[in-house]
Design a protein around this motif. Sequence first.
Motif, PDB file in Angstrom:
ATOM      1  N   MET A   1      43.070  80.914   0.639  1.00  0.00           N
ATOM      2  CA  MET A   1      42.414  80.614   1.022  1.00  0.00           C
ATOM      3  C   MET A   1      41.722  81.404   2.205  1.00  0.00           C
ATOM      4  N   SER A   2      41.155  82.070   2.161  1.00  0.00           N
ATOM      5  CA  SER A   2      40.322  82.286   3.452  1.00  0.00           C
ATOM      6  C   SER A   2      38.985  82.315   3.709  1.00  0.00           C
ATOM      7  N   THR A   3      37.943  81.421   3.893  1.00  0.00           N
ATOM      8  CA  THR A   3      36.555  81.498   3.779  1.00  0.00           C
ATOM      9  C   THR A   3      35.846  81.947   4.893  1.00  0.00           C
ATOM     10  N   SER A   4      34.561  81.913   4.172  1.00  0.00           N
ATOM     11  CA  SER A   4      33.973  83.151   5.252  1.00  0.00           C
ATOM     12  C   SER A   4      32.704  82.254   5.130  1.00  0.00           C
ATOM     13  N   ASN A   5      31.137  82.145   6.150  1.00  0.00           N
ATOM     14  CA  ASN A   5      30.262  81.345   6.208  1.00  0.00           C
ATOM     15  C   ASN A   5      29.550  81.653   4.593  1.00  0.00           C
ATOM     16  N   ASP A   6      29.783  82.086   4.116  1.00  0.00           N
ATOM     17  CA  ASP A   6      28.991  82.868   2.729  1.00  0.00           C
ATOM     18  C   ASP A   6      29.594  82.151   2.031  1.00  0.00           C
ATOM     19  N   HIS A   7      30.475  81.581   1.659  1.00  0.00           N
ATOM     20  CA  HIS A   7      30.964  80.049   0.298  1.00  0.00           C
ATOM     21  C   HIS A   7      30.268  78.841   0.861  1.00  0.00           C
ATOM     22  N   GLY A   8      30.272  78.899  -0.050  1.00  0.00           N
ATOM     23  CA  GLY A   8      29.394  76.995  -0.213  1.00  0.00           C
ATOM     24  C   GLY A   8      30.057  76.082  -0.188  1.00  0.00           C
ATOM     25  N   PHE A   9      29.384  75.116   0.250  1.00  0.00           N
ATOM     26  CA  PHE A   9      30.018  73.816   1.404  1.00  0.00           C
ATOM     27  C   PHE A   9      31.228  73.157   0.626  1.00  0.00           C
ATOM     28  N   GLY A  10      31.261  73.181  -0.448  1.00  0.00           N
ATOM     29  CA  GLY A  10      32.516  72.380  -1.268  1.00  0.00           C
ATOM     30  C   GLY A  10      32.948  73.653  -0.940  1.00  0.00           C
ATOM     31  N   THR A  11      33.204  74.843  -0.851  1.00  0.00           N
ATOM     32  CA  THR A  11      34.120  75.808  -1.303  1.00  0.00           C
ATOM     33  C   THR A  11      34.768  76.025   0.397  1.00  0.00           C
ATOM     34  N   ARG A  12      34.144  75.460   0.923  1.00  0.00           N
ATOM     35  CA  ARG A  12      34.524  74.922   2.592  1.00  0.00           C
ATOM     36  C   ARG A  12      35.384  74.218   2.886  1.00  0.00           C
ATOM     37  N   ALA A  13      34.574  72.913   1.858  1.00  0.00           N
ATOM     38  CA  ALA A  13      35.548  71.338   2.571  1.00  0.00           C
ATOM     39  C   ALA A  13      36.913  71.740   2.033  1.00  0.00           C
ATOM     40  N   ILE A  14      37.004  72.150   0.969  1.00  0.00           N
ATOM     41  CA  ILE A  14      38.265  72.333   0.372  1.00  0.00           C
ATOM     42  C   ILE A  14      38.870  73.166   1.630  1.00  0.00           C
ATOM     43  N   HIS A  15      38.992  74.689   1.222  1.00  0.00           N
ATOM     44  CA  HIS A  15      39.495  76.062   1.912  1.00  0.00           C
ATOM     45  C   HIS A  15      39.487  75.865   3.258  1.00  0.00           C
ATOM     46  N   ALA A  16      38.246  75.827   3.943  1.00  0.00           N
ATOM     47  CA  ALA A  16      38.095  76.242   5.369  1.00  0.00           C
ATOM     48  C   ALA A  16      39.759  75.381   6.398  1.00  0.00           C
ATOM     49  N   GLY A  17      39.982  76.882   7.074  1.00  0.00           N
ATOM     50  CA  GLY A  17      41.188  76.926   7.867  1.00  0.00           C
ATOM     51  C   GLY A  17      42.417  76.510   7.668  1.00  0.00           C
ATOM     52  N   GLN A  18      42.607  76.322   6.075  1.00  0.00           N
ATOM     53  CA  GLN A  18      43.689  76.121   5.159  1.00  0.00           C
ATOM     54  C   GLN A  18      44.077  77.691   4.560  1.00  0.00           C
ATOM     55  N   SER A  19      45.472  77.492   4.953  1.00  0.00           N
ATOM     56  CA  SER A  19      46.246  78.878   3.679  1.00  0.00           C
ATOM     57  C   SER A  19      47.550  77.884   3.585  1.00  0.00           C
ATOM     58  N   PRO A  20      48.565  78.733   2.583  1.00  0.00           N
ATOM     59  CA  PRO A  20      49.157  78.136   1.757  1.00  0.00           C
ATOM     60  C   PRO A  20      50.087  78.371   2.706  1.00  0.00           C
ATOM     61  N   ASP A  21      51.207  77.653   2.846  1.00  0.00           N
ATOM     62  CA  ASP A  21      52.295  77.351   4.115  1.00  0.00           C
ATOM     63  C   ASP A  21      52.871  78.917   4.200  1.00  0.00           C
ATOM     64  N   PRO A  22      52.827  79.226   5.234  1.00  0.00           N
ATOM     65  CA  PRO A  22      53.907  80.728   5.032  1.00  0.00           C
ATOM     66  C   PRO A  22      55.428  80.696   4.411  1.00  0.00           C
ATOM     67  N   SER A  23      56.346  78.759   5.025  1.00  0.00           N
ATOM     68  CA  SER A  23      57.560  79.415   4.636  1.00  0.00           C
ATOM     69  C   SER A  23      57.657  78.738   2.996  1.00  0.00           C
ATOM     70  N   THR A  24      56.858  77.916   2.147  1.00  0.00           N
ATOM     71  CA  THR A  24      57.479  77.429   1.210  1.00  0.00           C
ATOM     72  C   THR A  24      56.176  77.500   0.093  1.00  0.00           C
ATOM     73  N   GLY A  25      54.400  78.131   0.571  1.00  0.00           N
ATOM     74  CA  GLY A  25      53.998  78.303  -0.363  1.00  0.00           C
ATOM     75  C   GLY A  25      53.298  77.273  -1.161  1.00  0.00           C
ATOM     76  N   ALA A  26      53.666  75.731   0.132  1.00  0.00           N
ATOM     77  CA  ALA A  26      53.012  74.854   0.040  1.00  0.00           C
ATOM     78  C   ALA A  26      51.044  74.003  -0.284  1.00  0.00           C
ATOM     79  N   ILE A  27      50.433  74.272  -0.839  1.00  0.00           N
ATOM     80  CA  ILE A  27      49.278  74.271  -1.024  1.00  0.00           C
ATOM     81  C   ILE A  27      48.709  73.320   0.074  1.00  0.00           C
ATOM     82  N   MET A  28      49.100  72.410   0.273  1.00  0.00           N
ATOM     83  CA  MET A  28      48.451  71.400   1.226  1.00  0.00           C
ATOM     84  C   MET A  28      49.192  71.952   2.751  1.00  0.00           C
ATOM     85  N   THR A  29      48.147  71.648   3.338  1.00  0.00           N
ATOM     86  CA  THR A  29      48.559  71.997   4.910  1.00  0.00           C
ATOM     87  C   THR A  29      50.044  70.973   5.171  1.00  0.00           C
ATOM     88  N   PRO A  30      50.946  70.616   5.782  1.00  0.00           N
ATOM     89  CA  PRO A  30      52.196  70.514   6.197  1.00  0.00           C
ATOM     90  C   PRO A  30      51.419  69.724   7.271  1.00  0.00           C
TER      91      PRO A  30
END
Length: 385
Positions: A1-30
């Motif tokens: 998920m890509s986040t913007s400053n419109d998202h709340g703190f909790g959403t950014r704490a969980i998602h900001a800077g992170q997106s599923p790994d393009p080669s496997t879809g792993a939800i956690m950053t390798p």
Amino acid sequence: MSTSNDHGFGTRAIHAGQSPDPSTGAIMTPIYQTSTYVQELPGKHKGYAYARGKNPTRVALEQCIASLENAKHGLCFSSGQGAEDAIIKLLRPGDEVIATDDLYGGSYRMFTKVFAHYGIVFHFVNMHDVNEINKHINDKTRMLWVETPTNPLMKIIDIRGVAAIAQAKKLMLVVDNTFASPYLQNPLDLGATIVVHSATKYLGGHSDVVMGATCTNDDKIQEELAFIANSCGAVPGPMDSFLVLRGLKTLHVRVQRHCENGKAVAEFLKSHPKIDKLHWPGFPDHPNHAIAKSQMRGFGGMISFTLKGDSLEEAFRMASSTKVFSLAESLGGVESLIGHPATMTHASIPKEMREKSGVLDSLLRLSVGIEDANDLIADLRQALG
Ligand code: PLP
């Protein structure tokens, strides 16, 4: 998920800077456990050449921390001290810094025992009244260095007030935001130039990693800090970056509980007959409570207090009698810690200066964790005797 400053703190704490790994879809950053990256032609690569300069796990973490500090840029270092070291390296011999007098002992030691030898001049000032700063400003002053809440006396410094001085005199303002965490305070929004963290503390949150971070909105300062990080090499490894990235996902939930437990413990200690002075910014009679309320969204889980009679022996007895609170350096983890600043975190500050700023022999510091508040209070009750 890509986040913007419109998202709340909790959403950014969980998602900001992170997106599923393009080669496997792993939800956690390798954990990109690599020191180098293959290039197609010399200099032609996917943005990564050598891991001292950049690592994808670290980049995700830097973006997440920057998002939580409402910053354009973030950088991670191998410790909080590594981050502070890089910031002071922005200066040149002869430059002067005005710093808070009630400061983490390791910062004081680095300023006075390392950088003073390279011709950088430090003044330590009680910033409770920000006008004190003006008395020390001259044409060599380049930087103001603030810690708030301060370590260990929980003094509150008016970030907006210091920022106004910094702006008028064209000085950099650095704020060490370790004690508050970005969940409670965002110094860049209040006028700071650089925010620094010991990510070892609330950002990581589980006492399993040592790391530092800087955030800024200034492109030139970011470029210089990144240059220093790559040139001097105090960068964190991918595994540590992953651990802090994971810790951040619960920052908002943890700090909420730290605040609730901190309040319950502070209220218990305040009425205890053996306690002399209690330092916690949430009390209306705290000297800068109104400023704390205006710049923080909660008062946190850090508390310090002195014992009646100011006996070192009695402080040692108490610090070694707790059973849920562990006697240890550090703070900001899920588990509660007790420390004796005069002989532990602040041992490198000369006794005279330490006592002048209020770090007395019987001062004890609590990092209130997120266990059950009743257990924490019962533990302190039995340890006080
Ligand atoms: N700043 C503050 C307020 C601290 O409490 C500490 C460490 O206790 C540091 C900086 C240094 O951080 P680190 O131990 O990650 O080097």
